[in-house]
Design a protein around this motif. Structure first.
Motif, PDB file in Angstrom:
ATOM      1  N   ILE A 234       0.868  -1.179   0.000  1.00  0.00           N
ATOM      2  CA  ILE A 234       0.000   0.000   0.000  1.00  0.00           C
ATOM      3  C   ILE A 234       0.901   1.225   0.000  1.00  0.00           C
ATOM      4  N   TRP A 235       0.751   2.030  -1.031  1.00  0.00           N
ATOM      5  CA  TRP A 235       1.528   3.258  -1.196  1.00  0.00           C
ATOM      6  C   TRP A 235       0.680   4.422  -0.711  1.00  0.00           C
ATOM      7  N   LEU A 236       1.254   5.255   0.148  1.00  0.00           N
ATOM      8  CA  LEU A 236       0.572   6.446   0.632  1.00  0.00           C
ATOM      9  C   LEU A 236       1.323   7.654   0.073  1.00  0.00           C
ATOM     10  N   PRO A 237       0.882   8.162  -1.088  1.00  0.00           N
ATOM     11  CA  PRO A 237       1.652   9.198  -1.783  1.00  0.00           C
ATOM     12  C   PRO A 237       1.797  10.492  -0.994  1.00  0.00           C
ATOM     13  N   GLU A 238       0.807  10.854  -0.194  1.00  0.00           N
ATOM     14  CA  GLU A 238       0.869  12.128   0.530  1.00  0.00           C
ATOM     15  C   GLU A 238       2.004  12.153   1.552  1.00  0.00           C
ATOM     16  N   LEU A 239       2.404  10.981   2.052  1.00  0.00           N
ATOM     17  CA  LEU A 239       3.524  10.902   2.996  1.00  0.00           C
ATOM     18  C   LEU A 239       4.732  10.187   2.410  1.00  0.00           C
ATOM     19  N   ALA A 240       4.577   9.680   1.194  1.00  0.00           N
ATOM     20  CA  ALA A 240       5.650   8.964   0.485  1.00  0.00           C
ATOM     21  C   ALA A 240       6.172   7.787   1.308  1.00  0.00           C
ATOM     22  N   ILE A 241       5.235   6.954   1.810  1.00  0.00           N
ATOM     23  CA  ILE A 241       5.629   5.761   2.547  1.00  0.00           C
ATOM     24  C   ILE A 241       4.812   4.555   2.075  1.00  0.00           C
ATOM     25  N   TRP A 242       5.374   3.380   2.326  1.00  0.00           N
ATOM     26  CA  TRP A 242       4.777   2.113   1.923  1.00  0.00           C
ATOM     27  C   TRP A 242       4.416   1.281   3.138  1.00  0.00           C
ATOM     28  N   GLY A 243       3.398   0.458   2.973  1.00  0.00           N
ATOM     29  CA  GLY A 243       3.115  -0.636   3.886  1.00  0.00           C
ATOM     30  C   GLY A 243       3.170  -1.903   3.069  1.00  0.00           C
ATOM     31  N   ARG A 244       3.817  -2.930   3.595  1.00  0.00           N
ATOM     32  CA  ARG A 244       3.973  -4.170   2.833  1.00  0.00           C
ATOM     33  C   ARG A 244       3.605  -5.364   3.702  1.00  0.00           C
ATOM     34  N   GLY A 245       3.108  -6.405   3.067  1.00  0.00           N
ATOM     35  CA  GLY A 245       2.782  -7.628   3.791  1.00  0.00           C
ATOM     36  C   GLY A 245       2.334  -8.722   2.863  1.00  0.00           C
ATOM     37  N   GLY A 246       2.128  -9.889   3.442  1.00  0.00           N
ATOM     38  CA  GLY A 246       1.687 -11.035   2.662  1.00  0.00           C
ATOM     39  C   GLY A 246       0.223 -10.963   2.284  1.00  0.00           C
ATOM     40  N   SER A 247      -0.514 -10.078   2.930  1.00  0.00           N
ATOM     41  CA  SER A 247      -1.931  -9.892   2.634  1.00  0.00           C
ATOM     42  C   SER A 247      -2.265  -8.410   2.751  1.00  0.00           C
ATOM     43  N   PHE A 248      -3.487  -8.069   2.343  1.00  0.00           N
ATOM     44  CA  PHE A 248      -3.920  -6.677   2.476  1.00  0.00           C
ATOM     45  C   PHE A 248      -3.919  -6.247   3.940  1.00  0.00           C
ATOM     46  N   VAL A 249      -4.422  -7.120   4.812  1.00  0.00           N
ATOM     47  CA  VAL A 249      -4.480  -6.797   6.251  1.00  0.00           C
ATOM     48  C   VAL A 249      -3.082  -6.553   6.795  1.00  0.00           C
ATOM     49  N   ALA A 250      -2.130  -7.399   6.441  1.00  0.00           N
ATOM     50  CA  ALA A 250      -0.751  -7.238   6.910  1.00  0.00           C
ATOM     51  C   ALA A 250      -0.127  -5.958   6.355  1.00  0.00           C
ATOM     52  N   ALA A 251      -0.374  -5.657   5.099  1.00  0.00           N
ATOM     53  CA  ALA A 251       0.162  -4.427   4.494  1.00  0.00           C
ATOM     54  C   ALA A 251      -0.440  -3.197   5.157  1.00  0.00           C
ATOM     55  N   ARG A 252      -1.727  -3.254   5.445  1.00  0.00           N
ATOM     56  CA  ARG A 252      -2.411  -2.142   6.113  1.00  0.00           C
ATOM     57  C   ARG A 252      -1.828  -1.913   7.505  1.00  0.00           C
ATOM     58  N   GLU A 253      -1.622  -2.992   8.253  1.00  0.00           N
ATOM     59  CA  GLU A 253      -1.013  -2.880   9.585  1.00  0.00           C
ATOM     60  C   GLU A 253       0.391  -2.304   9.488  1.00  0.00           C
ATOM     61  N   ASP A 254       1.163  -2.760   8.490  1.00  0.00           N
ATOM     62  CA  ASP A 254       2.522  -2.255   8.307  1.00  0.00           C
ATOM     63  C   ASP A 254       2.508  -0.770   7.966  1.00  0.00           C
ATOM     64  N   LEU A 255       1.574  -0.367   7.111  1.00  0.00           N
ATOM     65  CA  LEU A 255       1.466   1.053   6.756  1.00  0.00           C
ATOM     66  C   LEU A 255       1.135   1.893   7.987  1.00  0.00           C
ATOM     67  N   ILE A 256       0.217   1.431   8.798  1.00  0.00           N
ATOM     68  CA  ILE A 256      -0.155   2.173  10.010  1.00  0.00           C
ATOM     69  C   ILE A 256       1.043   2.289  10.953  1.00  0.00           C
ATOM     70  N   GLU A 257       1.822   1.220  11.084  1.00  0.00           N
ATOM     71  CA  GLU A 257       3.048   1.276  11.899  1.00  0.00           C
ATOM     72  C   GLU A 257       4.032   2.284  11.329  1.00  0.00           C
ATOM     73  N   GLU A 258       4.188   2.294  10.012  1.00  0.00           N
ATOM     74  CA  GLU A 258       5.094   3.260   9.368  1.00  0.00           C
ATOM     75  C   GLU A 258       4.631   4.696   9.630  1.00  0.00           C
ATOM     76  N   VAL A 259       3.324   4.923   9.551  1.00  0.00           N
ATOM     77  CA  VAL A 259       2.768   6.250   9.817  1.00  0.00           C
ATOM     78  C   VAL A 259       3.060   6.656  11.253  1.00  0.00           C
ATOM     79  N   GLU A 260       2.843   5.742  12.203  1.00  0.00           N
ATOM     80  CA  GLU A 260       3.096   6.039  13.624  1.00  0.00           C
ATOM     81  C   GLU A 260       4.569   6.373  13.859  1.00  0.00           C
ATOM     82  N   GLN A 261       5.460   5.631  13.211  1.00  0.00           N
ATOM     83  CA  GLN A 261       6.894   5.918  13.332  1.00  0.00           C
ATOM     84  C   GLN A 261       7.220   7.303  12.778  1.00  0.00           C
ATOM     85  N   LEU A 262       6.665   7.621  11.618  1.00  0.00           N
ATOM     86  CA  LEU A 262       6.890   8.932  11.016  1.00  0.00           C
ATOM     87  C   LEU A 262       6.400  10.042  11.947  1.00  0.00           C
ATOM     88  N   LEU A 263       5.203   9.889  12.503  1.00  0.00           N
ATOM     89  CA  LEU A 263       4.666  10.912  13.399  1.00  0.00           C
ATOM     90  C   LEU A 263       5.554  11.089  14.629  1.00  0.00           C
TER      91      LEU A 263
END
Length: 151
Positions: free
Chosen positions: A66-95
């Motif tokens: 999952i690419w989030l262009p407004e923050l230029a970060i990715w979430g990746r995983g073996g499934s959509f749910v895993a990618a979504r969780e990874d993206l949320i973690e990346e967002v939290e780290q960025l914040l």
């Protein structure tokens, strides 16, 4: 807009707070410093609602990104749910980094992203997921978009 010197603002903070809650922002000036604006959280959130997120999901065999262009970060995983969780973690780290490192906030590549970052910073964790994955408004277009990848 109401304007007040910093020294007077300290002694009139209760009144300035009431003004902000009544939708009257106040510019606070200080010698040898840039001015700041005091406004209500409700007004601040309202100003930021135009900064929508437009996640783009890429499915590949055995993986989802999952690419989030407004923050230029990715979430990746073996499934959509895993990618979504990874993206949320990346967002939290960025914040977390943005909140604690002024150099990051003032970096040229981050300044243009600040409205989206501020929108997330003034929300709680439960709201963030809703904000990140909300249906876009009809009249809004993504801030950025990926070029179509060849099949």
């Amino acid at each position: 807009m109401n304007e007040i010197q910093y020294s007077r603002a300290r002694s009139n903070l209760a009144d300035l707070h009431d003004h902000a809650l009544a939708h009257l922002p106040t510019r606070i000036t200080r010698r040898r410093s840039d001015p700041a604006v005091l406004l209500s959280e409700e007004d601040f959130k309202a100003v930021l609602t135009q900064f929508e997120f437009h996640p783009e999901v890429l499915f590949e065999e055995g993986a989802t990104a999952i690419w989030l262009p407004e923050l230029a970060i990715w979430g990746r995983g073996g499934s959509f749910v895993a990618a979504r969780e990874d993206l949320i973690e990346e967002v939290e780290q960025l914040l977390g980094v943005v909140e604690h490192d002024e150099r990051v906030r003032s970096a040229a590549n981050m300044v243009s992203r600040l409205p989206w970052i501020f929108r997330l910073l003034v929300s709680d964790e439960a709201e963030r997921e809703t904000i990140l994955f909300a249906e876009p408004s009809e009249n809004r277009r993504p801030a950025f978009s990926l070029a179509a990848l060849p099949a």
